[in-house]
Design a protein around this motif. Structure first.
Motif, PDB file in Angstrom:
ATOM      1  N   ALA A  25      -5.029   7.969 -14.058  1.00 21.92           N
ATOM      2  CA  ALA A  25      -4.947   6.905 -13.053  1.00 21.92           C
ATOM      3  C   ALA A  25      -3.553   6.286 -13.045  1.00 21.92           C
ATOM      4  O   ALA A  25      -2.978   6.007 -11.985  1.00 21.92           O
ATOM      5  N   LYS A  26      -2.996   6.093 -14.234  1.00 19.16           N
ATOM      6  CA  LYS A  26      -1.656   5.511 -14.350  1.00 19.16           C
ATOM      7  C   LYS A  26      -0.604   6.451 -13.758  1.00 19.16           C
ATOM      8  O   LYS A  26       0.255   6.031 -12.972  1.00 19.16           O
ATOM      9  N   ASP A  27      -0.668   7.741 -14.120  1.00 20.12           N
ATOM     10  CA  ASP A  27       0.325   8.702 -13.638  1.00 20.12           C
ATOM     11  C   ASP A  27       0.210   8.956 -12.141  1.00 20.12           C
ATOM     12  O   ASP A  27       1.212   9.023 -11.424  1.00 20.12           O
ATOM     13  N   SER A  28      -1.025   9.108 -11.662  1.00 21.41           N
ATOM     14  CA  SER A  28      -1.223   9.383 -10.234  1.00 21.41           C
ATOM     15  C   SER A  28      -0.725   8.228  -9.382  1.00 21.41           C
ATOM     16  O   SER A  28      -0.111   8.422  -8.326  1.00 21.41           O
ATOM     17  N   SER A  29      -0.972   7.012  -9.846  1.00 19.44           N
ATOM     18  CA  SER A  29      -0.508   5.843  -9.102  1.00 19.44           C
ATOM     19  C   SER A  29       1.015   5.729  -9.159  1.00 19.44           C
ATOM     20  O   SER A  29       1.658   5.316  -8.194  1.00 19.44           O
ATOM     21  N   GLU A  30       1.598   6.134 -10.298  1.00 14.66           N
ATOM     22  CA  GLU A  30       3.054   6.053 -10.441  1.00 14.66           C
ATOM     23  C   GLU A  30       3.760   6.953  -9.426  1.00 14.66           C
ATOM     24  O   GLU A  30       4.857   6.620  -8.952  1.00 14.66           O
ATOM     25  N   ILE A  31       3.169   8.083  -9.083  1.00  9.75           N
ATOM     26  CA  ILE A  31       3.751   8.970  -8.070  1.00  9.75           C
ATOM     27  C   ILE A  31       3.942   8.219  -6.758  1.00  9.75           C
ATOM     28  O   ILE A  31       4.889   8.467  -6.012  1.00  9.75           O
ATOM     29  N   GLU A  32       3.052   7.278  -6.488  1.00 11.05           N
ATOM     30  CA  GLU A  32       3.129   6.492  -5.249  1.00 11.05           C
ATOM     31  C   GLU A  32       3.725   5.111  -5.510  1.00 11.05           C
ATOM     32  O   GLU A  32       3.432   4.143  -4.807  1.00 11.05           O
ATOM     33  N   ASN A  33       4.552   5.038  -6.557  1.00  5.63           N
ATOM     34  CA  ASN A  33       5.322   3.820  -6.875  1.00  5.63           C
ATOM     35  C   ASN A  33       4.453   2.619  -7.216  1.00  5.63           C
ATOM     36  O   ASN A  33       4.833   1.477  -6.969  1.00  5.63           O
ATOM     37  N   ILE A  34       3.275   2.878  -7.773  1.00  4.05           N
ATOM     38  CA  ILE A  34       2.433   1.806  -8.313  1.00  4.05           C
ATOM     39  C   ILE A  34       2.550   1.903  -9.827  1.00  4.05           C
ATOM     40  O   ILE A  34       1.909   2.727 -10.468  1.00  4.05           O
ATOM     41  N   VAL A  35       3.434   1.092 -10.379  1.00  2.00           N
ATOM     42  CA  VAL A  35       3.815   1.247 -11.782  1.00  2.00           C
ATOM     43  C   VAL A  35       3.235   0.095 -12.608  1.00  2.00           C
ATOM     44  O   VAL A  35       3.352  -1.075 -12.249  1.00  2.00           O
ATOM     45  N   THR A  36       2.613   0.460 -13.724  1.00  2.73           N
ATOM     46  CA  THR A  36       2.069  -0.545 -14.637  1.00  2.73           C
ATOM     47  C   THR A  36       2.176  -0.021 -16.058  1.00  2.73           C
ATOM     48  O   THR A  36       2.697   1.068 -16.297  1.00  2.73           O
ATOM     49  N   THR A  37       1.706  -0.786 -17.026  1.00  4.09           N
ATOM     50  CA  THR A  37       1.744  -0.392 -18.436  1.00  4.09           C
ATOM     51  C   THR A  37       0.330  -0.313 -18.992  1.00  4.09           C
ATOM     52  O   THR A  37      -0.615  -0.865 -18.416  1.00  4.09           O
ATOM     53  N   HIS A  38       0.189   0.347 -20.136  1.00  5.07           N
ATOM     54  CA  HIS A  38      -1.118   0.410 -20.789  1.00  5.07           C
ATOM     55  C   HIS A  38      -1.599  -0.980 -21.198  1.00  5.07           C
ATOM     56  O   HIS A  38      -2.799  -1.266 -21.158  1.00  5.07           O
ATOM     57  N   ASP A  39      -0.676  -1.842 -21.587  1.00  2.51           N
ATOM     58  CA  ASP A  39      -1.073  -3.195 -21.979  1.00  2.51           C
ATOM     59  C   ASP A  39      -1.624  -3.980 -20.789  1.00  2.51           C
ATOM     60  O   ASP A  39      -2.607  -4.722 -20.918  1.00  2.51           O
ATOM     61  N   GLU A  40      -0.995  -3.811 -19.631  1.00  4.39           N
ATOM     62  CA  GLU A  40      -1.506  -4.461 -18.423  1.00  4.39           C
ATOM     63  C   GLU A  40      -2.877  -3.895 -18.049  1.00  4.39           C
ATOM     64  O   GLU A  40      -3.783  -4.640 -17.636  1.00  4.39           O
ATOM     65  N   LEU A  41      -3.041  -2.597 -18.208  1.00  2.00           N
ATOM     66  CA  LEU A  41      -4.331  -1.976 -17.902  1.00  2.00           C
ATOM     67  C   LEU A  41      -5.414  -2.506 -18.833  1.00  2.00           C
ATOM     68  O   LEU A  41      -6.539  -2.780 -18.401  1.00  2.00           O
ATOM     69  N   PHE A  42      -5.081  -2.636 -20.104  1.00  2.00           N
ATOM     70  CA  PHE A  42      -6.031  -3.175 -21.081  1.00  2.00           C
ATOM     71  C   PHE A  42      -6.499  -4.565 -20.668  1.00  2.00           C
ATOM     72  O   PHE A  42      -7.693  -4.860 -20.658  1.00  2.00           O
ATOM     73  N   LYS A  43      -5.557  -5.427 -20.264  1.00  2.00           N
ATOM     74  CA  LYS A  43      -5.915  -6.780 -19.867  1.00  2.00           C
ATOM     75  C   LYS A  43      -6.734  -6.792 -18.579  1.00  2.00           C
ATOM     76  O   LYS A  43      -7.688  -7.562 -18.441  1.00  2.00           O
ATOM     77  N   THR A  44      -6.367  -5.926 -17.636  1.00  2.00           N
ATOM     78  CA  THR A  44      -7.097  -5.871 -16.364  1.00  2.00           C
ATOM     79  C   THR A  44      -8.513  -5.354 -16.558  1.00  2.00           C
ATOM     80  O   THR A  44      -9.465  -5.851 -15.954  1.00  2.00           O
ATOM     81  N   MET A  45      -8.672  -4.334 -17.401  1.00  2.00           N
ATOM     82  CA  MET A  45      -9.992  -3.754 -17.640  1.00  2.00           C
ATOM     83  C   MET A  45     -10.908  -4.708 -18.391  1.00  2.00           C
ATOM     84  O   MET A  45     -12.120  -4.718 -18.172  1.00  2.00           O
ATOM     85  N   SER A  46     -10.327  -5.520 -19.263  1.00  3.26           N
ATOM     86  CA  SER A  46     -11.168  -6.346 -20.135  1.00  3.26           C
ATOM     87  C   SER A  46     -11.339  -7.776 -19.633  1.00  3.26           C
ATOM     88  O   SER A  46     -12.116  -8.535 -20.207  1.00  3.26           O
ATOM     89  N   ARG A  47     -10.647  -8.124 -18.559  1.00  2.00           N
ATOM     90  CA  ARG A  47     -10.755  -9.486 -18.040  1.00  2.00           C
ATOM     91  C   ARG A  47     -10.848  -9.447 -16.523  1.00  2.00           C
ATOM     92  O   ARG A  47      -9.924  -9.003 -15.840  1.00  2.00           O
ATOM     93  N   GLU A  48     -11.954  -9.906 -15.983  1.00  3.21           N
ATOM     94  CA  GLU A  48     -12.243  -9.747 -14.559  1.00  3.21           C
ATOM     95  C   GLU A  48     -11.209 -10.397 -13.648  1.00  3.21           C
ATOM     96  O   GLU A  48     -10.864  -9.868 -12.602  1.00  3.21           O
ATOM     97  N   ASN A  49     -10.700 -11.544 -14.008  1.00  7.32           N
ATOM     98  CA  ASN A  49      -9.813 -12.286 -13.105  1.00  7.32           C
ATOM     99  C   ASN A  49      -8.341 -12.163 -13.484  1.00  7.32           C
ATOM    100  O   ASN A  49      -7.523 -12.989 -13.103  1.00  7.32           O
ATOM    101  N   TYR A  50      -8.007 -11.112 -14.258  1.00 12.57           N
ATOM    102  CA  TYR A  50      -6.596 -10.946 -14.631  1.00 12.57           C
ATOM    103  C   TYR A  50      -5.811 -10.466 -13.404  1.00 12.57           C
ATOM    104  O   TYR A  50      -6.162  -9.473 -12.778  1.00 12.57           O
ATOM    105  N   ALA A  51      -4.736 -11.171 -13.070  1.00 14.72           N
ATOM    106  CA  ALA A  51      -4.041 -10.937 -11.797  1.00 14.72           C
ATOM    107  C   ALA A  51      -2.829 -10.030 -11.983  1.00 14.72           C
ATOM    108  O   ALA A  51      -1.704 -10.477 -12.127  1.00 14.72           O
ATOM    109  N   SER A  52      -3.053  -8.726 -11.993  1.00 13.23           N
ATOM    110  CA  SER A  52      -1.966  -7.745 -11.967  1.00 13.23           C
ATOM    111  C   SER A  52      -2.304  -6.729 -10.883  1.00 13.23           C
ATOM    112  O   SER A  52      -3.105  -5.818 -11.106  1.00 13.23           O
ATOM    113  N   PRO A  53      -1.722  -6.880  -9.681  1.00 15.40           N
ATOM    114  CA  PRO A  53      -2.083  -6.008  -8.563  1.00 15.40           C
ATOM    115  C   PRO A  53      -1.906  -4.525  -8.868  1.00 15.40           C
ATOM    116  O   PRO A  53      -2.768  -3.710  -8.528  1.00 15.40           O
ATOM    117  N   SER A  54      -0.812  -4.152  -9.527  1.00 20.12           N
ATOM    118  CA  SER A  54      -0.579  -2.738  -9.829  1.00 20.12           C
ATOM    119  C   SER A  54      -1.638  -2.202 -10.786  1.00 20.12           C
ATOM    120  O   SER A  54      -2.190  -1.117 -10.582  1.00 20.12           O
TER     121      SER A  54
END
Length: 358
Positions: free
Chosen positions: A55-84
């Motif tokens: 998911a991270k790599d496929s999105s990066e191809i379309e310039n949607i760039v994030t980190t594993h740490d941001e993904l961890f926070k987004t997955m584990s917290r419903e209202n975490y605000a990181s659009p990418s």
């Protein structure tokens, strides 16, 4: 430039000697990955760990760039605000949805593709209805391709693609067809946005559909990132010059290379899982169960509620189990919002290291 897209199947020889030579290696690598992954009892552990990198790599191809740490926070917290990160998590949700649909229905339809896309791009309006969509050279701004236009025409192409995906009337090898399907979907370009991500999900669903894999654990996105200019150049060469052979060999090479890398990752995850199970059994025999080990590997993080539900125990007992596992160094906890999240740090490191290698 207005390139006319032909319907499938392509009116060319697809099984050339050079394609067949590469095909043997691709099938060998894919079969080894499938064989090893079948030995692992809980496939969801592998799917969850591997799809987050896809998911991270496929999105990066379309310039949607994030980190594993941001993904961890987004997955584990419903209202975490990181659009990418949210877009990446949506992509993984779409992968799961597609896999469930394939296993349930044993075919891949246009409507299923639309359902998958709606998860990836919930606000982008489905099949293109308005004219004017063109693909341009990012550097020069030159129009290099004009995809089919209008909902009826696009649906006609998608219906043709659906028939080609689900019917093996031409007796062409499935991996060769994978390359053809990927080209065709990208050229139909049926949506306003998210076509690339949807197309890359179709790739792995097709492998599952044709029983080349049992689980959706092989993805070409990292290979495409490494070879981005070649990928787009070869796509264009099929459109402009009908050079199917070079394109198909490229995709087959991607399958072989990605299968070999995925196998290494799957083995690392399995080694860690078995090592952790053995250490918990030795250090905490009264706590140990295989179900508990599986739960702390299901994602690279867990919560009290997951353990409570998964083991059918009280919340107090679940909290006690996680606290003990943290004391013994198996987990690391962090307060995110109102809830305490327990990170499987070794699994997270394996997934993160694999995802960061380009």
């Amino acid at each position: 430039m207005n390139n006319s897209l032909s319907k499938l199947p392509p009116n060319v020889e697809l099984e050339t000697k050079y394609i067949l030579k590469q095909l043997a290696g691709s099938h060998r690598a894919l079969a080894e990955l499938k064989g090893f992954s079948e030995m692992i009892p809980n496939k969801n552990i592998l799917i969850n760990a591997i799809t987050i990198n896809e998911a991270k790599d496929s999105s990066e191809i379309e310039n949607i760039v994030t980190t594993h740490d941001e993904l961890f926070k987004t997955m584990s917290r419903e209202n975490y605000a990181s659009p990418s990160a949210k877009e990446v998590v949506n992509y993984r949700t779409a992968l799961w949805k597609g896999y469930e649909l394939i296993k349930k229905n044993n075919f891949l339809s246009t409507n299923m593709i639309i359902d998958i896309h709606e998860i990836i791009e919930p606000d982008k309006g489905g099949i293109r209805k308005l004219p004017g969509t063109v693909l341009k050279n990012e550097t020069t701004g030159e129009v290099i391709y004009t995809p089919p236009s209008g909902k009826e025409e696009i649906l006609s192409y998608l219906d043709n693609l659906e028939q080609y995906i689900n019917n093996d009337y031409d007796d062409i090898d499935s991996l060769i067809k994978l390359a053809v399907i990927h080209y065709q979907f990208e050229c139909i370009h049926p949506f306003y946005d998210g076509n690339g991500r949807t197309g890359r999900i179709i790739n792995v669903l097709y492998l599952v559909l044709k029983e080349l894999l049992d689980s959706p654990i092989l993805y070409l996105s990292k290979f495409i990132i490494r070879n981005k200019s070649a990928y787009y150049g070869l796509l264009q060469s099929v459109t402009n010059e009908g050079k199917w052979e070079d394109w198909i060999i490229f995709i087959l090479q991607g399958v072989e290379e990605t299968a070999e890398e995925t196998l290494l990752l799957v083995k690392k995850i399995n080694i860690l899982l078995e090592k952790t199970a053995e250490e918990i059994r030795e250090k905490l025999p009264n706590l140990y169960s295989r179900e508990l080990v599986n739960l702390i590997f299901f994602e690279f993080y867990t919560k009290i509620g997951y353990i409570e539900e998964g083991l059918n125990i009280s919340r107090k007992t679940a909290a006690k189990y996680l606290s003990i596992l943290e004391e013994e160094g198996f987990l690391v906890s962090e307060k995110i919002g109102r809830e305490r999240i327990y990170l499987n740090k070794e699994l997270f490191k394996i997934v993160k290291d694999a995802g960061n290698r380009k």
